[in-house]
Design a protein around this motif. Structure first.
Motif, PDB file in Angstrom:
ATOM      1  N   UNK A   5      35.411 -47.445 -17.655  1.00  0.00           N
ATOM      2  CA  UNK A   5      35.431 -48.905 -17.798  1.00  0.00           C
ATOM      3  C   UNK A   5      34.553 -49.681 -17.113  1.00  0.00           C
ATOM      4  N   UNK A   6      34.290 -49.115 -15.673  1.00  0.00           N
ATOM      5  CA  UNK A   6      33.458 -49.929 -15.005  1.00  0.00           C
ATOM      6  C   UNK A   6      32.076 -49.539 -15.616  1.00  0.00           C
ATOM      7  N   UNK A 105      33.300 -57.908 -11.271  1.00  0.00           N
ATOM      8  CA  UNK A 105      33.813 -57.924 -10.234  1.00  0.00           C
ATOM      9  C   UNK A 105      35.277 -57.499 -10.550  1.00  0.00           C
ATOM     10  N   UNK A 106      35.979 -58.202 -11.412  1.00  0.00           N
ATOM     11  CA  UNK A 106      37.335 -58.037 -11.692  1.00  0.00           C
ATOM     12  C   UNK A 106      37.589 -56.555 -12.124  1.00  0.00           C
ATOM     13  N   UNK A 107      36.756 -56.154 -13.109  1.00  0.00           N
ATOM     14  CA  UNK A 107      36.993 -54.904 -13.568  1.00  0.00           C
ATOM     15  C   UNK A 107      36.928 -53.844 -12.387  1.00  0.00           C
ATOM     16  N   UNK A 108      36.192 -53.998 -11.637  1.00  0.00           N
ATOM     17  CA  UNK A 108      35.988 -53.066 -10.492  1.00  0.00           C
ATOM     18  C   UNK A 108      37.104 -53.092  -9.435  1.00  0.00           C
ATOM     19  N   UNK A 109      37.712 -54.482  -9.322  1.00  0.00           N
ATOM     20  CA  UNK A 109      39.076 -54.531  -8.439  1.00  0.00           C
ATOM     21  C   UNK A 109      39.924 -53.774  -9.157  1.00  0.00           C
ATOM     22  N   UNK A 113      37.545 -49.758  -7.759  1.00  0.00           N
ATOM     23  CA  UNK A 113      36.265 -49.188  -7.442  1.00  0.00           C
ATOM     24  C   UNK A 113      35.648 -50.237  -6.324  1.00  0.00           C
ATOM     25  N   UNK A 114      35.735 -49.951  -5.040  1.00  0.00           N
ATOM     26  CA  UNK A 114      35.343 -50.936  -3.964  1.00  0.00           C
ATOM     27  C   UNK A 114      33.940 -50.873  -3.771  1.00  0.00           C
ATOM     28  N   UNK A 115      33.338 -49.678  -4.329  1.00  0.00           N
ATOM     29  CA  UNK A 115      31.939 -49.743  -3.935  1.00  0.00           C
ATOM     30  C   UNK A 115      31.088 -50.610  -4.800  1.00  0.00           C
ATOM     31  N   UNK A 116      31.658 -50.468  -6.335  1.00  0.00           N
ATOM     32  CA  UNK A 116      31.158 -51.568  -7.305  1.00  0.00           C
ATOM     33  C   UNK A 116      31.411 -52.905  -7.030  1.00  0.00           C
ATOM     34  N   UNK A 117      32.691 -53.232  -6.368  1.00  0.00           N
ATOM     35  CA  UNK A 117      32.955 -54.743  -6.052  1.00  0.00           C
ATOM     36  C   UNK A 117      32.085 -55.031  -4.997  1.00  0.00           C
ATOM     37  N   UNK A 118      31.710 -54.310  -4.077  1.00  0.00           N
ATOM     38  CA  UNK A 118      30.794 -54.721  -2.858  1.00  0.00           C
ATOM     39  C   UNK A 118      29.385 -54.886  -3.519  1.00  0.00           C
ATOM     40  N   UNK A 119      28.858 -53.875  -4.474  1.00  0.00           N
ATOM     41  CA  UNK A 119      27.493 -53.885  -5.107  1.00  0.00           C
ATOM     42  C   UNK A 119      27.241 -55.303  -5.875  1.00  0.00           C
TER      43      UNK A 119
END
Ligand code: FEO
Length: 168
Positions: A5-6, A105-109, A113-119
């Motif tokens: 999904x991410x 951002x919402x999908x990574x949360x 997936x905190x790495x993508x959320x941070x990225x």
């Protein structure tokens, strides 16, 4: 590794960034045709930045051991009339990109997936700047109305924008 999904929303975002580059290039060509070379420069520099945005996502997917999927890039809008109308289109488009980044951002949360959320935070800040830049030019264009001397000076100002590699 990233979830499917991410990975899908990141690949879709690559496509939106490269479409943005196409759109800004079409705008640059329009400004060049009507002799506003500073506006043409500004939009061409923005097109290069959009390619950087796409490449940062491309590199990130690979770094996370994901699979890059390069989707078809649509032909950009070419119904341009005047500088104000073009910059209103820019603002509208950047708002659309902001919504899309917010969805990443919402999908990574949702996928923890905190790495993508941070990225993706870098893109969130970048969108605030891009919307503000478009609004700034719209404000000036509305203030000037049909006053040619002011348009000439704004064209000079936008001609000073220089491309610097946009890095994460
Ligand atoms: Fe990369 Fe203008 O959004």
């Amino acid at each position: 590794m990233i979830s499917e999904k991410v990975q899908n929303v990141l690949n879709s975002q690559i496509n939106k960034e490269f479409y943005s580059a196409y759109l800004y290039l079409a705008m640059s060509a329009f400004f060049d045709e009507i002799g506003l070379y500073g506006f043409a420069n500004w939009t061409k520099v923005q097109a290069k930045e959009e390619i950087d945005h796409g490449m940062i996502l491309f590199d990130y997917i690979i770094e996370r051991d994901g699979k890059v999927n390069l989707e078809k890039i649509d032909s950009p809008d070419r119904n341009f009339e005047n500088p104000l109308q073009v910059f209103e289109k820019i603002l509208e488009h950047e708002k659309f990109v902001t919504e899309s980044i917010n969805c990443v951002a919402t999908m990574s949360e949702d996928e923890c997936d905190l790495a993508t959320r941070h990225f993706i935070n870098w893109y969130i800040s970048e969108q605030v700047e891009e919307e503000a830049n478009a609004r700034d030019v719209i404000t000036k264009l509305k203030m000037f109305g049909d006053e040619k001397a002011s348009l000439y000076h704004l064209d000079k100002e936008l001609g000073n924008r220089e491309y610097k590699t946009h890095s994460y």
